[in-house]
Design an enzyme around this catalytic site. Structure first.
Site, PDB file in Angstrom:
ATOM      1  N   CYS A 228       1.169  -1.354  -0.245  1.00  0.00           N
ATOM      2  CA  CYS A 228      -0.055   0.071  -0.056  1.00  0.00           C
ATOM      3  C   CYS A 228       0.993   1.194   0.067  1.00  0.00           C
ATOM      4  O   CYS A 228       1.045   1.995   1.113  1.00  0.00           O
ATOM      5  CB  CYS A 228      -0.963  -0.053   1.179  1.00  0.00           C
ATOM      6  SG  CYS A 228      -1.891  -1.495   1.293  1.00  0.00           S
ATOM      7  N   ALA A 229       1.349   1.334  -1.006  1.00  0.00           N
ATOM      8  CA  ALA A 229       2.658   2.424  -1.300  1.00  0.00           C
ATOM      9  C   ALA A 229       2.235   4.028  -1.059  1.00  0.00           C
ATOM     10  O   ALA A 229       2.969   4.645  -0.406  1.00  0.00           O
ATOM     11  CB  ALA A 229       3.268   2.418  -2.343  1.00  0.00           C
ATOM     12  N   GLY A 233       6.531   7.483   0.649  1.00  0.00           N
ATOM     13  CA  GLY A 233       7.755   7.828   1.758  1.00  0.00           C
ATOM     14  C   GLY A 233       8.527   6.497   2.122  1.00  0.00           C
ATOM     15  O   GLY A 233       9.806   6.353   2.062  1.00  0.00           O
ATOM     16  N   LYS A 234       7.677   5.338   2.455  1.00  0.00           N
ATOM     17  CA  LYS A 234       8.402   4.361   2.934  1.00  0.00           C
ATOM     18  C   LYS A 234       9.114   3.447   1.656  1.00  0.00           C
ATOM     19  O   LYS A 234      10.071   2.684   1.813  1.00  0.00           O
ATOM     20  CB  LYS A 234       7.386   3.345   3.557  1.00  0.00           C
ATOM     21  CG  LYS A 234       7.255   3.776   4.954  1.00  0.00           C
ATOM     22  CD  LYS A 234       6.056   3.082   5.823  1.00  0.00           C
ATOM     23  CE  LYS A 234       4.708   3.383   5.245  1.00  0.00           C
ATOM     24  NZ  LYS A 234       4.246   4.756   5.798  1.00  0.00           N
ATOM     25  N   CYS A 352      -1.154   3.316  11.162  1.00  0.00           N
ATOM     26  CA  CYS A 352      -0.710   4.530  11.865  1.00  0.00           C
ATOM     27  C   CYS A 352      -1.827   4.945  12.716  1.00  0.00           C
ATOM     28  O   CYS A 352      -2.425   5.914  12.647  1.00  0.00           O
ATOM     29  CB  CYS A 352      -0.215   5.914  10.870  1.00  0.00           C
ATOM     30  SG  CYS A 352      -1.499   5.990   9.715  1.00  0.00           S
TER      31      CYS A 352
END
Length: 420
Positions: A228-229, A233-234, A352
């Site tokens: 789940c891009a 950022g990750k 998150c």
């Protein structure tokens, strides 16, 4: 701009944001596009006032019940985060008297819901989990503004070099306490004008988000999927950890988010990243990669309640029903992503969110249904990734970050290894 005109504009923006029918940042951006004549300082004042209101919305709405005139003007007065003398110049004597009376009220005399400023459906499980003392520390932390965290692109330079370049530009940055790649800045400097930023030397990324990538710990030459891009950022952190080797697939259902990711990818210097839009978690692209991937990160769609320092509107826009719907998505996405992992490969599920319902509950359900995935101790994995004080970050074998304890956004992550 005349003080009264700016206060009236602030009241107008508050009226728009208070409808809660879109993310606050989108509403604020749209408002600024309609008012192109606003200067940078005026925009900052309006945005910070709106976010202050969203953080303490219950308190301000209750206090604004007294007084007279427009409710949104009263809210703007109470939440004002601009120059105090400027605000006084906009007020009538009666308004000034009312504001002084309200500001003299002792916050500790207010009802608990006006002090924590959370809906009860959110406050209750957090209080039950943390206990009274820690709950109030969390509530205080969530109503503060977040610092600006940067991740240094290790492909391009070292952390101390980036820190020195920022200092030369007049920006004080300190190393983040846990991530070996992070720098923390107070305030909101114009990073987008710095060569360090435009050349991809640093990226804006909360320290907690950096730690998720470090927990996945991809190696050179591996096949890796960021399931789940999102804004990527990750993905960028993972690509740099792989030293620009192997193949890194960045999947997302939103073509808009992937398009927004492309300038960041271009700056990063990475050539091992393959962004791809998927229709859903059972997309044909997923099936073709089943059992072939070394490491899979599932940063699942969630309530976002760990990011309330940055997105305080989330606590008013989410609901218990929305969390229940998200749980169904989280279960389906995690189960589908797990099919990609090859024997001996690593799977990380992350959110998150602060809620057990989206974190420990989903992880336990997955573990019960997939006995072939063995849990990995997050502290051991983080220590190997050179994370400082990793033992402070882990609860019951999982990464569990809290704004009041760790000065990061709220994150949860659990890792498994697929049995050979």
């Amino acid at each position: 701009m005349h003080p009264n005109a700016l206060l009236e504009l602030c009241a107008e923006l508050i009226a728009d944001v208070n409808q809660l029918d879109a993310p606050a940042d989108s509403t604020v951006s749209a408002f600024f596009r309609q008012h192109k004549n606003l200067g940078q300082r005026e925009r900052a004042c309006l945005a910070e006032t709106v976010y202050a209101l969203l953080r303490e919305r219950i308190k301000f709405q209750n206090l604004a019940q007294s007084g007279s005139g427009s409710m949104h003007r009263r809210l703007a007065m109470l939440a004002w985060r601009g120059n105090a003398a400027f605000l006084r110049a906009a007020l009538s004597p009666a308004e000034q008297h009312w504001l002084e009376q309200v500001q003299a009220i002792d916050p500790m005399s207010l009802a608990s819901k006006m002090r924590h400023n959370m809906p009860e459906w959110l406050a209750e499980p957090l209080l039950a989990r943390l206990g009274d003392e820690e709950f109030w520390k969390l509530a205080t932390a969530l109503n503060e503004t977040a610092p600006l965290d940067l991740r240094v692109n290790a492909l391009k330079l070292k952390r101390d070099e980036a820190q020195a370049q920022l200092k030369a530009a007049g920006i004080e940055a300190v190393p983040t306490p846990y991530s070996p790649l992070g720098l923390r800045i107070d305030g909101k400097p114009a990073l987008h004008k710095l060569e360090l930023f435009t050349s991809g030397g640093v990226e804006v990324q909360d320290e907690g988000s950096q730690l998720l990538a470090l927990l996945l710990a991809p190696k050179r030459g591996e096949m890796v999927v960021d399931f789940c891009a999102g804004a990527g950022g990750k993905t960028l952190a993972l690509g740099a950890a792989m030293r620009n080797t192997g193949r890194l697939y960045a999947f997302d259902v939103s073509g808009h988010r992937l398009n927004a990711f492309k300038p960041r990818l271009s700056r990063s210097g990475l050539s091992n990243v393959y962004p791809a839009q998927i229709a859903h978690e059972r997309d044909e692209r997923i099936k073709r990669l089943a059992g072939k991937i070394d490491r899979v990160l599932v940063d699942a769609p969630c309530s976002g309640l760990g990011t309330l320092r940055r997105n305080p509107d989330q606590k008013w826009r989410q609901s218990p029903q929305a969390v229940t719907e998200l749980q169904a998505k989280q279960r389906a996405i995690l189960a589908s992503a797990a099919r990609l992992v090859k024997p001996g490969g690593r799977l990380v599920y992350a959110t998150c969110s602060l809620l057990d319902a989206e974190n420990e509950v989903i992880a336990a359900d997955f573990a019960a249904a997939h006995p072939g995935f063995k849990p990995l101790a997050a502290d051991e994995a983080l220590i190997k990734a050179q994370v400082e004080r990793a033992d402070e970050l882990v609860e019951n074998g999982a990464l569990r970050l809290w704004p009041h304890r760790h000065a990061t956004d709220g994150f949860f992550a659990v890792a498994w290894e697929r049995a050979v």
